[in-house]
Write an enzyme that holds these catalytic residues in place. Structure first.
Site, PDB file in Angstrom:
ATOM      1  N   THR A 283       0.842  -1.198   0.000  1.00 40.21           N
ATOM      2  CA  THR A 283       0.000   0.000   0.000  1.00 40.21           C
ATOM      3  C   THR A 283       0.873   1.242   0.000  1.00 40.21           C
ATOM      4  OG1 THR A 283      -1.702   1.250   1.200  1.00 40.21           O
ATOM      5  CG2 THR A 283      -0.203  -0.041   2.543  1.00 40.21           C
TER       6      THR A 283
ATOM      7  N   ASN B 182      -0.506   3.941   1.245  1.00 42.47           N
ATOM      8  CA  ASN B 182      -1.204   4.729   2.250  1.00 42.47           C
ATOM      9  C   ASN B 182      -0.515   4.547   3.618  1.00 42.47           C
ATOM     10  OD1 ASN B 182      -3.002   5.562   4.243  1.00 42.47           O
ATOM     11  ND2 ASN B 182      -4.807   4.984   3.034  1.00 42.47           N
TER      12      ASN B 182
ATOM     13  N   ASN C 173      -1.195   5.764   6.468  1.00 44.33           N
ATOM     14  CA  ASN C 173      -2.106   5.540   7.597  1.00 44.33           C
ATOM     15  C   ASN C 173      -2.402   4.051   7.768  1.00 44.33           C
ATOM     16  OD1 ASN C 173      -2.412   8.224   8.412  1.00 44.33           O
ATOM     17  ND2 ASN C 173      -3.825   8.572   6.699  1.00 44.33           N
ATOM     18  N   LYS C 174      -2.553   3.371   6.616  1.00 45.71           N
ATOM     19  CA  LYS C 174      -2.784   1.914   6.678  1.00 45.71           C
ATOM     20  C   LYS C 174      -1.563   1.223   7.257  1.00 45.71           C
ATOM     21  CE  LYS C 174      -6.122   0.993   3.062  1.00 45.71           C
ATOM     22  NZ  LYS C 174      -6.354   0.437   1.736  1.00 45.71           N
TER      23      LYS C 174
ATOM     24  N   ASP D  93      -8.098  -4.600   0.472  1.00 44.67           N
ATOM     25  CA  ASP D  93      -9.059  -3.791  -0.273  1.00 44.67           C
ATOM     26  C   ASP D  93     -10.348  -3.782   0.544  1.00 44.67           C
ATOM     27  OD1 ASP D  93      -9.353  -2.212  -2.690  1.00 44.67           O
ATOM     28  OD2 ASP D  93     -11.024  -3.543  -3.114  1.00 44.67           O
TER      29      ASP D  93
ATOM     30  N   PHE E 263     -12.671   8.590   9.057  1.00 44.17           N
ATOM     31  CA  PHE E 263     -12.428   9.056   7.689  1.00 44.17           C
ATOM     32  C   PHE E 263     -13.517   8.464   6.797  1.00 44.17           C
ATOM     33  CE2 PHE E 263     -10.914   5.253   5.470  1.00 44.17           C
ATOM     34  CZ  PHE E 263     -10.685   4.417   6.532  1.00 44.17           C
TER      35      PHE E 263
ATOM     36  N   TYR F 271     -16.476   7.151   4.903  1.00 45.23           N
ATOM     37  CA  TYR F 271     -17.920   7.097   5.158  1.00 45.23           C
ATOM     38  C   TYR F 271     -18.253   6.920   6.637  1.00 45.23           C
ATOM     39  CZ  TYR F 271     -17.889   6.550   0.115  1.00 45.23           C
ATOM     40  OH  TYR F 271     -17.681   6.757  -1.221  1.00 45.23           O
TER      41      TYR F 271
ATOM     42  N   HIS G 127     -13.999  -3.773  10.144  1.00 48.98           N
ATOM     43  CA  HIS G 127     -13.800  -4.796   9.112  1.00 48.98           C
ATOM     44  C   HIS G 127     -12.302  -5.086   8.926  1.00 48.98           C
ATOM     45  CE1 HIS G 127     -13.936  -0.712   7.824  1.00 48.98           C
ATOM     46  NE2 HIS G 127     -13.519  -0.955   6.610  1.00 48.98           N
TER      47      HIS G 127
HETATM   48  P1  IMP Z   1      -9.038   1.111  -0.379  1.00 52.03           P
HETATM   49  O1  IMP Z   1      -9.267  -0.105   0.472  1.00 52.03           O
HETATM   50  O2  IMP Z   1      -7.858   1.880   0.072  1.00 52.03           O
HETATM   51  O3  IMP Z   1      -9.053   0.786  -1.824  1.00 52.03           O
HETATM   52  O4  IMP Z   1     -10.229   2.141  -0.178  1.00 52.03           O
HETATM   53  C1  IMP Z   1     -11.397   1.787   0.376  1.00 52.03           C
HETATM   54  C2  IMP Z   1     -12.364   2.955   0.445  1.00 52.03           C
HETATM   55  O5  IMP Z   1     -13.499   2.455   1.165  1.00 52.03           O
HETATM   56  C3  IMP Z   1     -11.873   4.158   1.242  1.00 52.03           C
HETATM   57  O6  IMP Z   1     -11.300   5.122   0.432  1.00 52.03           O
HETATM   58  C4  IMP Z   1     -13.179   4.658   1.880  1.00 52.03           C
HETATM   59  O7  IMP Z   1     -13.923   5.364   0.938  1.00 52.03           O
HETATM   60  C5  IMP Z   1     -13.919   3.373   2.136  1.00 52.03           C
HETATM   61  N1  IMP Z   1     -13.575   2.812   3.458  1.00 52.03           N
HETATM   62  C6  IMP Z   1     -12.864   1.678   3.720  1.00 52.03           C
HETATM   63  N2  IMP Z   1     -12.731   1.474   5.041  1.00 52.03           N
HETATM   64  C7  IMP Z   1     -13.370   2.508   5.635  1.00 52.03           C
HETATM   65  C8  IMP Z   1     -13.566   2.857   7.005  1.00 52.03           C
HETATM   66  O8  IMP Z   1     -13.110   2.201   7.959  1.00 52.03           O
HETATM   67  N3  IMP Z   1     -14.274   3.993   7.217  1.00 52.03           N
HETATM   68  C9  IMP Z   1     -14.778   4.755   6.219  1.00 52.03           C
HETATM   69  N4  IMP Z   1     -14.613   4.491   4.934  1.00 52.03           N
HETATM   70  C10 IMP Z   1     -13.905   3.359   4.628  1.00 52.03           C
END
Ligand code: IMP
Length: 199
Positions: A8, A10, A12-13, A70, A149, A151, A177
């Site tokens: 990743t 990101n 923060n992740k 993901d 962050f 939603y 999750h």
């Molecule tokens: P990715 O997993 O980085 O591809 O992005 C997943 C997307 O799902 C994020 O950019 C948010 O829009 C949403 N998302 C995933 N996990 C969360 C969470 O814990 N809170 C709020 N939105 C989330």
């Protein structure tokens, strides 16, 4: 297993995952640590496929064990939307605007139930990729809370009886999750002697 490379960009992740492994005898590496550039097109049709695409792109460039994730929000009355489009939906707009747009779509819907889903993909450990899923069920409610962050302000946790945006971060991370998927990954690694606690 001494190292785990997180597929990743990101940070923060990376920090969140590091906190999950803090008691274990393992070093989590970021792509930056190993000078790998990875931005594959996420053109899968499910969280699992997209997690695989991200992990495979990195696994082809390293021998370290690789972990990708993901995740997204699935609203049942909207047939799982925004789902794999959670981050790409209304690209360029703020999450305040995205949340408001979702609330507008939900006005006509009686069933407000929704789930956050996370899929992890682990490669370079076994011949086959390994998958771990985590889920948190809730419902869509009007914006409430300033934390978190994405939603979080419109996602009400059935378990915690408040929105994710109102939960302290450490508490959310334990039951989210992503937290649940990470826990199931750690259990697998421990049971298979890939991972041990720090002495
Ligand atoms: P990715 O997993 O980085 O591809 O992005 C997943 C997307 O799902 C994020 O950019 C948010 O829009 C949403 N998302 C995933 N996990 C969360 C969470 O814990 N809170 C709020 N939105 C989330």
């Amino acid at each position: 297993m001494k190292y785990l490379l997180l597929a990743t960009n990101n940070l923060n992740k990376v920090k969140e995952m590091q906190s999950f492994f803090k008691d274990y005898d393992i070093t989590l590496l970021s792509l930056k640590d190993v000078n790998i550039i990875s931005n594959p097109e996420e053109n899968g049709t499910s969280f699992k496929e997209n997690a695989f695409i991200k992990a495979r792109d990195v696994a082809l460039k390293t021998t370290y064990p690789v972990l990708s994730d993901d995740s997204g929000l699935m609203i049942h009355a909207l047939n799982g939307f925004p789902g794999i489009y959670s981050s790409r939906f209304m690209l360029g707009k703020s999450y305040q605007e995205k949340c408001e747009a979702i609330l507008e779509m939900m006005k006509a819907q009686e069933d407000k139930s929704a789930s956050f889903i996370c899929n992890l993909c682990l490669m370079n450990v076994k011949d086959e990729p390994l998958y771990f899923e985590g889920r948190h069920d809730g419902k869509i409610v009007p914006l409430d809370g300033k934390g978190g962050f994405g939603y979080d302000p419109i996602f009400y946790s059935n378990e915690k009886k408040m929105t994710f945006a109102k939960l302290p971060m450490e508490e959310k991370n334990l039951i989210s999750h992503r937290g649940r998927a990470l826990k199931s990954l750690i259990t697998y690694l421990e049971n298979n002697k890939f991972l041990g606690k720090k002495r």
